[in-house]
Design a protein around this motif. Sequence first.
Motif, PDB file in Angstrom:
ATOM      1  N   LEU A  70      35.896  19.143  62.908  1.00 44.48           N
ATOM      2  CA  LEU A  70      35.102  19.419  62.011  1.00 44.48           C
ATOM      3  C   LEU A  70      33.760  20.159  62.264  1.00 44.48           C
ATOM      4  N   PHE A  71      33.571  20.044  63.587  1.00 47.09           N
ATOM      5  CA  PHE A  71      31.959  21.009  64.183  1.00 47.09           C
ATOM      6  C   PHE A  71      32.640  22.149  64.426  1.00 47.09           C
ATOM      7  N   ARG A  72      34.333  22.280  64.341  1.00 48.54           N
ATOM      8  CA  ARG A  72      34.939  23.580  64.722  1.00 48.54           C
ATOM      9  C   ARG A  72      35.276  24.216  63.384  1.00 48.54           C
ATOM     10  N   TYR A  73      34.711  23.814  62.017  1.00 47.57           N
ATOM     11  CA  TYR A  73      35.774  24.017  60.978  1.00 47.57           C
ATOM     12  C   TYR A  73      35.660  25.558  60.593  1.00 47.57           C
ATOM     13  N   LEU A  74      35.178  26.780  61.442  1.00 47.59           N
ATOM     14  CA  LEU A  74      34.665  28.259  60.666  1.00 47.59           C
ATOM     15  C   LEU A  74      35.838  28.365  61.756  1.00 47.59           C
ATOM     16  N   GLU A  75      36.235  28.236  62.127  1.00 45.84           N
ATOM     17  CA  GLU A  75      37.298  28.699  63.277  1.00 45.84           C
ATOM     18  C   GLU A  75      38.547  27.752  63.565  1.00 45.84           C
TER      19      GLU A  75
ATOM     20  N   ALA B 285      37.861  29.733  56.388  1.00 43.04           N
ATOM     21  CA  ALA B 285      36.597  28.945  56.159  1.00 43.04           C
ATOM     22  C   ALA B 285      35.542  29.947  55.841  1.00 43.04           C
ATOM     23  N   ASP B 286      35.657  31.331  56.126  1.00 45.17           N
ATOM     24  CA  ASP B 286      34.588  32.313  56.207  1.00 45.17           C
ATOM     25  C   ASP B 286      34.244  32.459  54.791  1.00 45.17           C
ATOM     26  N   ARG B 287      35.279  32.155  53.873  1.00 48.46           N
ATOM     27  CA  ARG B 287      35.389  32.635  52.451  1.00 48.46           C
ATOM     28  C   ARG B 287      34.749  31.246  51.888  1.00 48.46           C
ATOM     29  N   ALA B 288      34.988  30.256  51.897  1.00 54.08           N
ATOM     30  CA  ALA B 288      34.127  29.034  51.469  1.00 54.08           C
ATOM     31  C   ALA B 288      32.887  28.771  52.008  1.00 54.08           C
ATOM     32  N   VAL B 289      32.595  29.049  53.365  1.00 52.14           N
ATOM     33  CA  VAL B 289      31.074  28.730  54.022  1.00 52.14           C
ATOM     34  C   VAL B 289      30.513  29.722  54.431  1.00 52.14           C
ATOM     35  N   PRO B 290      30.281  30.995  54.073  1.00 50.28           N
ATOM     36  CA  PRO B 290      29.597  32.266  54.418  1.00 50.28           C
ATOM     37  C   PRO B 290      28.219  31.671  54.705  1.00 50.28           C
ATOM     38  N   THR B 291      27.468  30.887  54.310  1.00 43.54           N
ATOM     39  CA  THR B 291      26.475  30.945  54.781  1.00 43.54           C
ATOM     40  C   THR B 291      26.100  29.665  55.193  1.00 43.54           C
ATOM     41  N   ARG B 292      25.708  28.947  55.935  1.00 41.01           N
ATOM     42  CA  ARG B 292      25.548  27.443  56.566  1.00 41.01           C
ATOM     43  C   ARG B 292      24.836  26.183  55.843  1.00 41.01           C
ATOM     44  N   GLU B 293      24.172  26.807  54.784  1.00 39.45           N
ATOM     45  CA  GLU B 293      23.066  26.337  54.537  1.00 39.45           C
ATOM     46  C   GLU B 293      23.560  25.016  53.283  1.00 39.45           C
ATOM     47  N   HIS B 294      24.975  25.202  53.078  1.00 36.64           N
ATOM     48  CA  HIS B 294      25.139  24.128  52.374  1.00 36.64           C
ATOM     49  C   HIS B 294      25.705  23.517  52.632  1.00 36.64           C
ATOM     50  N   PHE B 295      26.518  23.269  53.824  1.00 40.22           N
ATOM     51  CA  PHE B 295      27.554  22.928  54.586  1.00 40.22           C
ATOM     52  C   PHE B 295      26.351  21.850  55.541  1.00 40.22           C
ATOM     53  N   ILE B 296      25.385  22.431  55.698  1.00 35.65           N
ATOM     54  CA  ILE B 296      25.361  21.802  56.406  1.00 35.65           C
ATOM     55  C   ILE B 296      24.705  20.091  56.265  1.00 35.65           C
ATOM     56  N   PRO B 297      24.235  20.158  54.772  1.00 31.81           N
ATOM     57  CA  PRO B 297      24.149  18.766  54.408  1.00 31.81           C
ATOM     58  C   PRO B 297      25.079  17.349  54.892  1.00 31.81           C
ATOM     59  N   LEU B 298      26.435  17.934  54.399  1.00 31.30           N
ATOM     60  CA  LEU B 298      27.280  16.965  54.372  1.00 31.30           C
ATOM     61  C   LEU B 298      26.982  16.080  56.236  1.00 31.30           C
ATOM     62  N   LEU B 299      27.132  17.731  56.998  1.00 31.60           N
ATOM     63  CA  LEU B 299      27.313  16.567  58.457  1.00 31.60           C
ATOM     64  C   LEU B 299      26.157  16.006  58.698  1.00 31.60           C
ATOM     65  N   LEU B 300      25.418  16.224  58.061  1.00 27.05           N
ATOM     66  CA  LEU B 300      23.598  15.143  58.343  1.00 27.05           C
ATOM     67  C   LEU B 300      24.156  13.741  57.766  1.00 27.05           C
ATOM     68  N   ALA B 301      24.397  13.808  56.208  1.00 24.84           N
ATOM     69  CA  ALA B 301      24.758  13.074  55.914  1.00 24.84           C
ATOM     70  C   ALA B 301      26.044  12.084  56.594  1.00 24.84           C
ATOM     71  N   MET B 302      26.793  12.301  57.190  1.00 26.34           N
ATOM     72  CA  MET B 302      27.961  12.192  57.661  1.00 26.34           C
ATOM     73  C   MET B 302      27.547  11.789  59.246  1.00 26.34           C
ATOM     74  N   GLY B 303      26.614  11.676  59.840  1.00 22.03           N
ATOM     75  CA  GLY B 303      25.798  11.260  60.725  1.00 22.03           C
ATOM     76  C   GLY B 303      24.816  10.254  60.647  1.00 22.03           C
ATOM     77  N   SER B 304      24.115  10.200  59.512  1.00 24.09           N
ATOM     78  CA  SER B 304      23.258   8.574  58.958  1.00 24.09           C
ATOM     79  C   SER B 304      24.979   8.030  59.172  1.00 24.09           C
ATOM     80  N   GLY B 305      26.476   8.013  58.586  1.00 26.17           N
ATOM     81  CA  GLY B 305      27.190   6.870  58.617  1.00 26.17           C
ATOM     82  C   GLY B 305      27.563   6.186  59.939  1.00 26.17           C
ATOM     83  N   ASP B 306      27.475   6.774  60.652  1.00 25.98           N
ATOM     84  CA  ASP B 306      28.081   6.785  61.765  1.00 25.98           C
ATOM     85  C   ASP B 306      28.289   5.303  63.192  1.00 25.98           C
TER      86      ASP B 306
END
Length: 259
Positions: free
Chosen positions: A203-208, A213-234
């Motif tokens: 997941l952390f290497r989704y861009l590669e 991935a480049d088409r779905a996530v052209p800039t990262r700011e909208h994807f980042i909240p997914l990782l933040l929310a996920m981290g809180s469920g660790d």
Amino acid sequence: MLPSYFFAHGAPSLVIEDHEYTAFLKNVAASLPRKPKAIVIFSAHWEHNVQQVSAVQTHGTIYDFSGFPDELYRMTYPASGDAALSEQVLSLLNGAGIPVVPDTNRGLDHGSWAVLKLIYPDADIPVVALSVNRYLSNAEQYEIGKALGELRGQDVLIIGSGGIVHNLRQIKWGTGPETVDPWALEFDTWIEQRLQEWNLDELFRYLELAPYADRAVPTREHFIPLLLAMGSGDAGRDAELLHRSYQWGSLSLTAWRFN
């Protein structure tokens, strides 16, 4: 312990739309075991290179968009802040070695209020908003969320608001929800599998690794909240897809719960 969530916020007009996803959001509050004491929310539309934590008495409303119906510019979401919670968030992040500063001026942008207004329309739950930093690694994003995970045991609802597939240049205006671009679905499905497996390495290497991935996530700011929310469920590492639909071909309206 309350779950944490990732919600896509779509376009600012989400708050006045009527479809399956808005109906889902309006039922989120009823699905929780109890009313949260407060809400911590990360919005893709508050970017800063140092982690910001809101510390206001009452939130103003930011209209960070143009060209939408007039009624959107009359909407407000005057949720109160929570000084004690803001201090606790600052302490938890500092304790995890994450540079962080309070913000005593900024209101809620549409990444926060458009979602919150559908879930808790009365704005009667205190809110602490947090920024995102697109220049941190994906592992660092996860650690920010993880540092706040204990708040869930204090009846604090943690939300990440963004978008998994969010490329405004690929939008096909006028197409209905039955039209889904195959590339968008393929990327979303790849992310779904890694979330459900809690496969952080891939997941952390989704861009590669992820298709389109480049088409779905052209800039990262909208994807980042997914990782933040996920981290809180660790602590539980249980990811559940609650809703997925699409607007205009590829803009994904996705909801994930982390237990």
